[in-house]
Design a protein around this motif. Structure first.
Motif, PDB file in Angstrom:
ATOM      1  N   ILE A 149       0.574  -1.553  -0.012  1.00 34.24           N
ATOM      2  CA  ILE A 149       0.241  -0.027  -0.192  1.00 34.24           C
ATOM      3  C   ILE A 149       0.724   1.483  -0.334  1.00 34.24           C
ATOM      4  O   ILE A 149       0.473   2.215  -0.047  1.00 34.24           O
ATOM      5  CB  ILE A 149      -1.139   0.004   1.630  1.00 34.24           C
ATOM      6  N   ALA A 150       1.942   1.371   0.177  1.00 33.74           N
ATOM      7  CA  ALA A 150       3.300   2.127   0.428  1.00 33.74           C
ATOM      8  C   ALA A 150       3.427   2.373  -1.063  1.00 33.74           C
ATOM      9  O   ALA A 150       4.228   3.787  -0.767  1.00 33.74           O
ATOM     10  CB  ALA A 150       4.266   2.177   1.766  1.00 33.74           C
ATOM     11  N   GLN A 151       4.114   1.886  -2.128  1.00 34.44           N
ATOM     12  CA  GLN A 151       4.414   1.669  -3.112  1.00 34.44           C
ATOM     13  C   GLN A 151       4.022   2.237  -4.327  1.00 34.44           C
ATOM     14  O   GLN A 151       2.643   2.829  -4.635  1.00 34.44           O
ATOM     15  CB  GLN A 151       4.593   0.606  -3.985  1.00 34.44           C
ATOM     16  N   PRO A 152       5.230   3.652  -4.301  1.00 34.80           N
ATOM     17  CA  PRO A 152       5.155   5.033  -5.196  1.00 34.80           C
ATOM     18  C   PRO A 152       4.862   4.520  -6.520  1.00 34.80           C
ATOM     19  O   PRO A 152       5.256   3.034  -6.856  1.00 34.80           O
ATOM     20  CB  PRO A 152       5.404   6.294  -4.768  1.00 34.80           C
ATOM     21  N   LEU A 153       4.890   5.083  -7.883  1.00 36.48           N
ATOM     22  CA  LEU A 153       4.742   4.592  -9.224  1.00 36.48           C
ATOM     23  C   LEU A 153       6.490   5.751  -9.353  1.00 36.48           C
ATOM     24  O   LEU A 153       5.964   6.855  -9.209  1.00 36.48           O
ATOM     25  CB  LEU A 153       3.984   5.658  -9.854  1.00 36.48           C
ATOM     26  N   VAL A 195      11.291  11.294 -10.721  1.00 33.17           N
ATOM     27  CA  VAL A 195       9.644  11.668 -10.968  1.00 33.17           C
ATOM     28  C   VAL A 195       8.946   9.756  -9.940  1.00 33.17           C
ATOM     29  O   VAL A 195       9.187   9.305 -10.996  1.00 33.17           O
ATOM     30  CB  VAL A 195       9.160  12.472 -12.070  1.00 33.17           C
ATOM     31  N   ASP A 196       7.841  10.556  -8.675  1.00 36.38           N
ATOM     32  CA  ASP A 196       7.307   9.386  -8.581  1.00 36.38           C
ATOM     33  C   ASP A 196       5.923   9.999  -8.449  1.00 36.38           C
ATOM     34  O   ASP A 196       5.944  11.178  -8.048  1.00 36.38           O
ATOM     35  CB  ASP A 196       7.667   9.153  -6.743  1.00 36.38           C
ATOM     36  N   TRP A 197       4.880   8.797  -8.527  1.00 33.10           N
ATOM     37  CA  TRP A 197       3.537   9.786  -8.349  1.00 33.10           C
ATOM     38  C   TRP A 197       3.208   8.913  -6.968  1.00 33.10           C
ATOM     39  O   TRP A 197       3.351   7.457  -6.735  1.00 33.10           O
ATOM     40  CB  TRP A 197       2.664   8.659  -9.626  1.00 33.10           C
ATOM     41  N   ARG A 198       2.708   9.247  -5.833  1.00 31.56           N
ATOM     42  CA  ARG A 198       2.624   9.136  -4.608  1.00 31.56           C
ATOM     43  C   ARG A 198       1.309   9.752  -4.386  1.00 31.56           C
ATOM     44  O   ARG A 198       0.719  10.692  -4.074  1.00 31.56           O
ATOM     45  CB  ARG A 198       3.396   9.849  -3.601  1.00 31.56           C
ATOM     46  N   PRO A 199       0.343   8.500  -3.793  1.00 31.56           N
ATOM     47  CA  PRO A 199      -1.305   9.236  -3.723  1.00 31.56           C
ATOM     48  C   PRO A 199      -0.787   9.276  -1.947  1.00 31.56           C
ATOM     49  O   PRO A 199      -0.463   9.566  -1.412  1.00 31.56           O
ATOM     50  CB  PRO A 199      -2.126   7.370  -3.225  1.00 31.56           C
ATOM     51  N   LYS A 200      -2.220  10.499  -1.610  1.00 39.13           N
ATOM     52  CA  LYS A 200      -2.002  10.651  -0.722  1.00 39.13           C
ATOM     53  C   LYS A 200      -2.071  10.793   0.827  1.00 39.13           C
ATOM     54  O   LYS A 200      -1.108  10.806   1.690  1.00 39.13           O
ATOM     55  CB  LYS A 200      -3.863  12.500  -1.132  1.00 39.13           C
ATOM     56  N   GLU A 201      -2.802   9.699   0.367  1.00 38.99           N
ATOM     57  CA  GLU A 201      -2.773   8.504   1.527  1.00 38.99           C
ATOM     58  C   GLU A 201      -2.227   7.085   1.216  1.00 38.99           C
ATOM     59  O   GLU A 201      -2.727   6.917  -0.621  1.00 38.99           O
ATOM     60  CB  GLU A 201      -4.102   8.603   2.396  1.00 38.99           C
ATOM     61  N   GLU A 379       8.965   9.183   0.582  1.00 39.63           N
ATOM     62  CA  GLU A 379       8.512  10.820   0.408  1.00 39.63           C
ATOM     63  C   GLU A 379       7.204  10.318   0.930  1.00 39.63           C
ATOM     64  O   GLU A 379       6.875  11.721   1.649  1.00 39.63           O
ATOM     65  CB  GLU A 379       7.647  10.520  -1.082  1.00 39.63           C
ATOM     66  N   TRP A 380       6.884   9.553   2.388  1.00 34.38           N
ATOM     67  CA  TRP A 380       5.403   8.898   2.270  1.00 34.38           C
ATOM     68  C   TRP A 380       6.156   9.803   4.265  1.00 34.38           C
ATOM     69  O   TRP A 380       5.507  10.849   5.055  1.00 34.38           O
ATOM     70  CB  TRP A 380       5.457   8.452   3.649  1.00 34.38           C
ATOM     71  N   ASN A 381       6.977  10.790   3.902  1.00 29.99           N
ATOM     72  CA  ASN A 381       7.885  11.828   5.566  1.00 29.99           C
ATOM     73  C   ASN A 381       7.945  12.726   5.351  1.00 29.99           C
ATOM     74  O   ASN A 381       8.397  13.855   5.440  1.00 29.99           O
ATOM     75  CB  ASN A 381       9.425  11.123   5.540  1.00 29.99           C
ATOM     76  N   ILE A 382       7.138  13.198   3.678  1.00 31.59           N
ATOM     77  CA  ILE A 382       6.900  15.158   3.554  1.00 31.59           C
ATOM     78  C   ILE A 382       5.622  14.799   3.718  1.00 31.59           C
ATOM     79  O   ILE A 382       4.199  14.103   2.809  1.00 31.59           O
ATOM     80  CB  ILE A 382       7.352  15.032   2.110  1.00 31.59           C
ATOM     81  N   SER A 383       5.006  15.678   3.976  1.00 29.89           N
ATOM     82  CA  SER A 383       3.706  16.723   4.299  1.00 29.89           C
ATOM     83  C   SER A 383       2.635  16.229   2.755  1.00 29.89           C
ATOM     84  O   SER A 383       3.193  16.488   1.920  1.00 29.89           O
ATOM     85  CB  SER A 383       3.335  17.178   4.594  1.00 29.89           C
ATOM     86  N   TRP A 384       1.909  16.368   2.435  1.00 32.47           N
ATOM     87  CA  TRP A 384       0.702  16.195   1.671  1.00 32.47           C
ATOM     88  C   TRP A 384       1.265  17.170   0.733  1.00 32.47           C
ATOM     89  O   TRP A 384       1.740  17.031  -0.423  1.00 32.47           O
ATOM     90  CB  TRP A 384      -0.750  16.032   1.336  1.00 32.47           C
ATOM     91  N   SER A 385       1.424  18.417   1.230  1.00 33.00           N
ATOM     92  CA  SER A 385       0.653  19.565   0.687  1.00 33.00           C
ATOM     93  C   SER A 385       2.018  19.497   0.211  1.00 33.00           C
ATOM     94  O   SER A 385       2.655  20.281  -0.628  1.00 33.00           O
ATOM     95  CB  SER A 385       0.801  20.454   1.227  1.00 33.00           C
TER      96      SER A 385
END
Length: 394
Positions: A149-153, A195-201, A379-385
């Motif tokens: 569930i945490a895998q980015p593109l 460049v990564d595509w990460r979901p908001k959650e 990237e999960w250690n960075i806020s969504w904004s």
């Protein structure tokens, strides 16, 4: 432990030709419609003039193909490369022009065929100049895979990308449930653009994800061209998280929010280079039995071991793995060289339960902070904004 630009002035691919305004002028031959199959001199005089904006053997790449008609209306235009792949395009409302939606790729031969509503037809050809340099990419995850569930593109580029906004515009992500997400530009651990595509959650289990990277014919900057498209697709697997608590010295696997099993472990020694990374890392690969040497992570000649059930969490060398030599510390003391060590049995169990893309959430005291976004999938250690702000289109 581990086993292991300045912007340049763009020089367009361009060759000047003697043809006026670089246009290839084509005369279409009309097909006779009379029962006798003969064409009159009047019909011959009505041959339409069709123009193509690209011509010759070294036409400029990176531009849409435009076909125009001085008189009458265009009915159909086909522009295909030497492999038979056609550039999609549309005829204008007044029928006088056709413009491709994609750009002409460098080093590619194209055939143009046009027909008019009046029955005229014409053919032409051109070839674009070869690129000075070609940019290639590495995609993760791979096609038809199932990940956590945490895998980015993630897209890593061989050469620097200076036209980030132009490249990002041609990256299309489609999900089965309209997942909200954003691209973010970062530096990979080896210094390459990524460049990564990460979901908001975290992703929802069962989500299907598809990437269409329509990069063929795009200049990444500095005369580095893409000469093909890329694609991948994957599915999100079980919803599970590994929670590493540096205070209780345990690694707990949760699935759908429920505890499956809690394992005693020993993490990195606090207070120096041997401390573990905190925050959230993502399981990058399951590497099995590997040789780990301290020299590769700047720790001198402290160790050189064959290590079982190795699960990579960062590029800089943080793993979860079996560490039977540290058995006396499991559950009571963090005393490793940065990794999360467990018994052979516990490491083997977790190795077979974990999925590539599962998050490892490290909490508690004694870490050396959070890993950078490019050190694995940090990237999960960075806020969504803050993550959204890393998009070149924001």
């Amino acid at each position: 432990m581990t086993p292991q630009s300045s912007p340049s002035r763009r020089r367009p691919l361009r060759t000047r030709h003697a043809a006026a305004a670089g246009l290839a002028v084509l005369t279409a031959a009309l097909t006779a419609c009379s029962g006798g199959g003969e064409s009159s001199s009047a019909e011959a005089a009505e041959k339409p003039q069709i123009k193509v904006n690209l011509s010759g053997q070294k036409a400029e790449a990176g531009k849409p193909v435009k076909v125009s008609l001085a008189d009458g209306r265009l009915k159909k235009v086909t522009v295909a490369d030497d492999k038979g792949a056609a550039l999609p395009g549309k005829v204008s409302a007044n029928g006088t022009t056709w413009t491709s939606e994609r750009k002409a790729a460098p080093g590619t031969a194209y055939q143009v065929e046009a027909t008019t509503s009046e029955g005229g037809s014409a053919k032409s050809s051109f070839k674009t100049a070869a690129p000075e340099k070609v940019n290639k990419v590495t995609l993760a995850p791979g096609k038809n895979t199932t990940v956590g569930i945490a895998q980015p593109l993630s897209i890593t580029f061989d050469n620097p990308v200076r036209n980030k906004a132009e490249v990002e515009k041609h990256l299309k992500v489609t999900t089965s449930n309209d997942t909200e997400g954003s691209w973010g530009w970062i530096k990979n651990y080896d210094g390459k653009d990524r460049v990564d595509w990460r979901p908001k959650e975290y992703w929802k289990s069962g989500t299907k994800v598809k990437l269409d990277a329509r990069l063929n014919g795009i200049d990444s900057g500095g005369d580095d061209w893409f000469v093909r498209d890329y694609a991948t697709n994957f599915t999100i697997g079980r919803s599970q998280v590994v929670k590493v608590n540096l205070d209780s010295k345990t690694a707990t696997l949760t699935r759908d929010g429920r505890t499956v099993k809690s394992l005693p472990m020993s993490a990195g020694t606090p207070g120096g280079d041997k401390a573990s990374w905190g925050g959230t890392s993502v399981l990058m690969s399951k590497e099995g039995t590997i040789n780990m040497r301290s020299e590769t992570v700047g720790l001198g000649d402290a160790y050189d071991k064959m290590v079982d059930y190795s699960m990579r969490l960062t590029w800089s060398g943080m793993y979860a793995h079996a560490a039977p030599w540290n058995a006396s510390y499991f559950g009571n003391t963090n005393h490793s060289s940065g990794c999360v060590g467990m018994s052979d049995g516990d490491a083997g169990w977790l190795y077979h339960q974990a999925q590539i893309g599962d998050p490892f959430e490290v909490t508690g005291s004694g870490s050396k902070g959070n890993p950078d976004p490019g050190n694995g999938y940090g990237e999960w250690n960075i806020s969504w904004s803050d993550w959204q702000a890393k998009s070149a289109l924001k």
